[in-house]
Design a protein around this motif. Structure first.
Motif, PDB file in Angstrom:
ATOM      1  N   UNK A   1       1.090  -0.968   0.081  1.00  0.00           N
ATOM      2  CA  UNK A   1      -0.080   0.334   0.503  1.00  0.00           C
ATOM      3  C   UNK A   1       0.910   0.928   0.325  1.00  0.00           C
ATOM      4  N   UNK A   2       0.982   2.229  -0.814  1.00  0.00           N
ATOM      5  CA  UNK A   2       1.794   3.082  -0.807  1.00  0.00           C
ATOM      6  C   UNK A   2       1.019   4.547  -1.697  1.00  0.00           C
ATOM      7  N   UNK A   3       1.277   5.671  -0.600  1.00  0.00           N
ATOM      8  CA  UNK A   3       0.799   7.065  -1.321  1.00  0.00           C
ATOM      9  C   UNK A   3       1.709   7.730  -1.721  1.00  0.00           C
ATOM     10  N   UNK A   4       1.017   8.410  -2.309  1.00  0.00           N
ATOM     11  CA  UNK A   4       2.107   9.305  -3.469  1.00  0.00           C
ATOM     12  C   UNK A   4       1.832  10.482  -2.967  1.00  0.00           C
ATOM     13  N   UNK A   5       2.867  11.481  -3.092  1.00  0.00           N
ATOM     14  CA  UNK A   5       2.721  13.202  -3.155  1.00  0.00           C
ATOM     15  C   UNK A   5       3.423  13.674  -3.874  1.00  0.00           C
ATOM     16  N   UNK A   6       3.683  14.247  -5.098  1.00  0.00           N
ATOM     17  CA  UNK A   6       3.741  15.107  -6.043  1.00  0.00           C
ATOM     18  C   UNK A   6       3.290  16.522  -5.786  1.00  0.00           C
ATOM     19  N   UNK A   7       4.096  17.222  -5.307  1.00  0.00           N
ATOM     20  CA  UNK A   7       3.742  18.992  -5.345  1.00  0.00           C
ATOM     21  C   UNK A   7       5.803  19.872  -6.391  1.00  0.00           C
ATOM     22  N   UNK A   8       5.049  20.740  -7.089  1.00  0.00           N
ATOM     23  CA  UNK A   8       5.603  21.595  -7.659  1.00  0.00           C
ATOM     24  C   UNK A   8       6.272  22.668  -6.474  1.00  0.00           C
TER      25      UNK A   8
ATOM     26  N   UNK B   1      -1.656  10.248  -5.003  1.00  0.00           N
ATOM     27  CA  UNK B   1      -3.121   9.219  -5.290  1.00  0.00           C
ATOM     28  C   UNK B   1      -2.631   7.816  -4.477  1.00  0.00           C
ATOM     29  N   UNK B   2      -3.068   6.753  -3.999  1.00  0.00           N
ATOM     30  CA  UNK B   2      -3.293   5.584  -3.447  1.00  0.00           C
ATOM     31  C   UNK B   2      -2.916   4.554  -4.784  1.00  0.00           C
ATOM     32  N   UNK B   3      -1.348   3.357  -3.989  1.00  0.00           N
ATOM     33  CA  UNK B   3      -1.669   2.260  -5.064  1.00  0.00           C
ATOM     34  C   UNK B   3      -1.895   1.054  -4.127  1.00  0.00           C
ATOM     35  N   UNK B   4      -2.112   0.153  -4.304  1.00  0.00           N
ATOM     36  CA  UNK B   4      -2.608  -0.754  -3.269  1.00  0.00           C
ATOM     37  C   UNK B   4      -2.155  -2.304  -4.701  1.00  0.00           C
ATOM     38  N   UNK B   5      -1.098  -2.997  -4.279  1.00  0.00           N
ATOM     39  CA  UNK B   5      -0.972  -3.831  -4.513  1.00  0.00           C
ATOM     40  C   UNK B   5      -0.579  -5.497  -3.781  1.00  0.00           C
TER      41      UNK B   5
ATOM     42  N   UNK C   1      -1.724  -4.486  -9.855  1.00  0.00           N
ATOM     43  CA  UNK C   1      -2.411  -2.971  -8.534  1.00  0.00           C
ATOM     44  C   UNK C   1      -3.399  -2.690  -9.527  1.00  0.00           C
ATOM     45  N   UNK C   2      -4.565  -2.432  -8.197  1.00  0.00           N
ATOM     46  CA  UNK C   2      -5.876  -3.085  -8.724  1.00  0.00           C
ATOM     47  C   UNK C   2      -7.053  -2.959  -7.520  1.00  0.00           C
ATOM     48  N   UNK C   3      -6.037  -3.802  -6.663  1.00  0.00           N
ATOM     49  CA  UNK C   3      -6.254  -4.183  -4.972  1.00  0.00           C
ATOM     50  C   UNK C   3      -7.154  -2.793  -4.445  1.00  0.00           C
ATOM     51  N   UNK C   4      -8.469  -2.067  -4.800  1.00  0.00           N
ATOM     52  CA  UNK C   4      -8.105  -0.853  -4.070  1.00  0.00           C
ATOM     53  C   UNK C   4      -7.270  -0.283  -4.978  1.00  0.00           C
ATOM     54  N   UNK C   5      -7.083   1.488  -4.574  1.00  0.00           N
ATOM     55  CA  UNK C   5      -6.052   2.791  -4.783  1.00  0.00           C
ATOM     56  C   UNK C   5      -6.866   3.070  -5.933  1.00  0.00           C
TER      57      UNK C   5
END
Length: 773
Positions: free
Chosen positions: A541-548, A566-570, A599-603
């Motif tokens: 389970x991964x949370x990613x924040x990308x900012x400028x 965004x969240x990724x779940x794999x 990936x796709x089990x949620x996220x």
């Protein structure tokens, strides 16, 4: 008042008093001939000179009662028993008619003990080595033994010139202070290790086998360059195992000579060896007189093939497979005995594995001692047998090796002895604990991120359960990493490795002009599915924040920033086949890995990430040169959503030398825009050789050459002006320097890109921690 007594003066002073006292006290008795021997009867016994020791205690040592008839020999024995008690400096026994007088001079009591002049060994450690203690009787013989013990401790560190002088300071009330004056001296190191009689392998290669090392430029940090007898004996076994595993069955160490230099500042050690001829396997067969044994099935279980170099390890592996197969087929108490036929003409060894019925012996119990911190079950689960199972000596030896391989104990001895009956065996396990935790404070430096600090805690035996726990905090000018890891090697009491990792990383990416914050949770479960093959399952389970932060971003990354958090779940797996440590060839090994994450089990997206790696390594030219080849690749395919720069692959120095982390692959370019985007596919081939440079071995420096070729390509939804989206090969060549240091093996890479693209960012120098693969 002070007295200085060395070891000799202690022996010459006090012992001389004892030897003079006996003839003076019992002269008429001791010198009487058998015809003149007399008997004594005492109506009273007088004890004189004792202050602390009670008279009845002295009488108990003497063993003489009033009214009993005693001979002169019995009086001598009484004198010896009192003297041997260690409580008295002098003893006199004098018959006076019907009265026996026992005069004693008590040893003083030790008030306190101190050490002076010691810097290499702390007072606490020296106090553990000696037997004399405060508030106990001072005994010169005991002090002599302690002096020898302290000297031996320093000799174990290579300080053969160490001297210890005991100094006695008299106090009131028959007390003394005992001071051990220590002269530590300098370390006498091993200046040179040589070999006589070796033709197949060079001195340099054989020195790498030994635990003992030559003194080098890092002698202040290395403790294995001193001459220790136990270590030399261990080296003899290491050298024998090395040759035997390479087919030299007649190898013999005829002598080990250690000579001290004239200046007494170094040793010269020479191993005299007789190599003999190299043998290979000849015919391999399986025989048995037991009924209902399918010999064909057992012959298929033999993995060794004729023509391979002989090794006892290969024979042991075959025997273990045959005995496991016998158990699987319900054949208990079957033992496999190898019968070796030697063929000197063609230098082969024929092996006949004979299956025979062994004695009906069962394991009564397994006793474990010495594990003060580690739980019994951590040791017990290394056995493949339990109480009540048939006894198998080979399995007991294998369990002992597994216990030692845990790395939790300084020593581990496993022995079997007869139990309550001839058909019962008790297995004794005796271990010695050693430190398993570490706390590290350090610093980091990167040419792109500047200086940083690292705090790391690691424990390999968490709560005595054999679990691993780690906590790391790393901060730099542009990066902050917080990571916690935990693993249980025997989850639910089975051969299942459960792992748990949680991390959070913030990056102020000045080069790419965007910032990231990534939090990840990753539990995993691994288990063996065949010999040398393991399967690991994981969830991420991964949370990613990308900012400028206000930089001039290109359109591609700007659109990815606009997508917000965004969240990724794999879920995924990794299948690996590894023969680096368990393979049959000690000079070669391979590692094959294939893994996928779904990936796709949620996220917020659905994707498949595929990774593959193949590594092969071999030592050639009498094991002086190491050749290594690596093929590696990956693919990222999205079916719902699209990738971002934080998801895609980057190569950099770890995967492809000669370029920076964002040096190759798809890029968006424009006015003041040069964004490395990463790629959704990559492939790399790495080839390298490591070899000696002819420099003195004690420096610990060797050289290498390498050639890397690879590419990073493919974007799912590119925006703006994109370069190098398609496959385009890059190639680099370079030189390496390997340096063994106390902080680890360092690798310096000097590279030159022989094929690159105009926008690529080369990196001609790189410093890393060296690893095999």
């Amino acid at each position: 008042m002070q007295k200085r007594w060395g070891a000799a003066s202690l022996r010459g002073g006090y012992t001389a008093a004892w030897l003079v006292a006996a003839p003076l006290a019992l002269g008429p008795v001791l010198m009487a001939s058998p015809a003149q021997a007399q008997d004594f009867r005492f109506t009273s016994v007088a004890i004189e000179g004792n202050e602390r020791i009670a008279p009845r205690t002295i009488l108990s040592y003497a063993g003489i009662a009033r009214g009993e008839t005693v001979s002169s020999a019995e009086l001598n024995e009484a004198y010896r028993r009192i003297l041997d008690s260690g409580l008295f400096e002098t003893v006199e026994i004098e018959p006076e008619g019907e009265r026996l007088v026992i005069r004693v001079a008590e040893y003083p009591t030790i008030n306190q003990i101190a050490f002076e002049g010691n810097r290499r060994i702390a007072d606490e450690r020296l106090g553990e080595l000696i037997s004399v203690q405060p508030r106990r009787v001072f005994n010169p013989s005991q002090v002599e033994e302690d002096v020898a013990t302290i000297v031996e401790a320093y000799e174990a560190q290579g300080r053969i010139a160490a001297r210890v002088t005991p100094r006695v300071i008299e106090r009131s009330e028959n007390r003394v202070d005992l001071v051990f004056e220590v002269f530590e001296g300098d370390v006498v190191e091993i200046e040179r290790i040589g070999f006589v009689g070796n033709d197949a392998f060079s001195d340099r290669r054989l020195r790498r086998v030994l635990q003992t090392k030559q003194a080098g430029v890092l002698r202040a940090f290395i403790q294995s360059d001193t001459l220790i007898a136990d270590r030399i004996e261990f080296d003899r076994q290491l050298l024998t195992d090395f040759y035997n595993s390479r087919g030299y069955v007649d190898f013999e160490i005829t002598a080990v000579n250690a000579e001290l230099a004239e200046e007494r500042d170094g040793y010269f050690v020479a191993f005299n060896v007789r190599e003999g001829q190299r043998f290979r396997f000849g015919a391999l067969t399986v025989t048995s007189d037991l009924p209902a044994v399918d010999l064909a099935a057992f012959e298929e279980a033999v993995r060794t093939r004729p023509g391979q170099v002989y090794s006892p390890a290969r024979v042991d592996d075959d025997i273990a497979r045959l005995e496991r197969l016998a158990v699987e087929r319900g054949l208990d108490f079957v033992r496999v005995q190898p019968e070796v036929t030697r063929n000197d003409r063609d230098q082969t060894l024929d092996i006949a594995y004979r299956l025979e019925r062994g004695p009906r012996v069962f394991v009564e119990r397994i006793d474990i001692e010495g594990n003060t911190a580690t739980l019994d079950r951590v040791i017990r689960r290394q056995f493949r047998i339990a109480e009540g199972d048939p006894f198998n000596p080979r399995e007991i030896r294998a369990a002992a090796e597994r216990i030692r391989a845990l790395g939790l104990f300084a020593s581990a001895d496993v022995e079997a002895r007869e139990g309550s009956s001839e058909e019962q065996v008790i297995v004794d396990v005796d271990v010695e604990e050693q430190p398993t935790g570490s706390l590290t404070f350090g610093g980091t430096y990167s040419s792109t991120s500047g200086f940083g600090a690292v705090v790391r805690f690691q424990e390999r035996n968490f709560l005595g359960r054999g679990q691993r726990f780690s906590l790391e905090v790393s901060t730099g000018a542009d990066d902050r990493v917080y990571e916690l890891g935990f693993s249980e090697p025997a989850f639910l009491g089975r051969d299942l490795r459960f792992g748990f990792n949680v991390s959070y990383r913030e990056t102020d990416n000045l080069l790419a002009r965007y910032d990231t914050a990534i939090g990840r949770l990753r539990p995993s479960l691994g288990f063996p599915i065949a010999e040398n093959t393991r399967l690991a399952l994981n969830y991420t389970a991964e949370y990613t924040e990308l900012s400028d932060p206000g930089g001039n971003l290109g359109q591609t990354i700007s659109d990815e920033v606009d997508r917000g958090d965004e969240w990724k779940s794999s879920v995924g797996y990794t299948l690996s086949y590894d023969t680096r440590r368990t393979g049959l060839d000690p000079n070669a090994g391979i590692l094959l890995e294939f893994g996928q994450d779904f990936g796709g089990l949620g996220g917020d997206s659905t994707y498949v990430e595929t990774r593959a790696r193949a590594v092969a390594q071999r030592r050639v030219w009498n094991e002086e040169v190491t050749l290594r080849a690596t093929l590696e690749g990956g693919a990222l395919n999205y079916t719902d959503g699209s990738s971002r720069v934080t998801d895609r692959f980057f190569l950099g120095p770890r995967r492809m030398r000669g370029f920076t982390l964002d040096g190759i692959g798809p890029r968006e370019v424009g006015t003041d825009i040069d964004d490395a985007l990463g790629g959704e596919m990559y492939a790399v081939a790495r080839f390298e050789a490591e070899f000696p440079l002819g420099l003195p071995e004690e420096i610990g420096v060797s050289g290498g050459v390498f050639y890397d070729a690879g590419s990073l390509w493919s974007l799912d939804d590119p925006k703006g002006t994109i370069l190098y989206e398609d496959f385009s090969l890059r190639q680099t060549i370079g030189l390496s320097l390997f340096w063994d240091t106390p902080i680890g093996p360092l690798r310096f890479n000097f590279s030159e890109a022989i094929e690159k693209r105009p926008q690529d960012e080369a990196q001609n120098f790189d410093l890393t921690i060296s690893t095999d693969f």
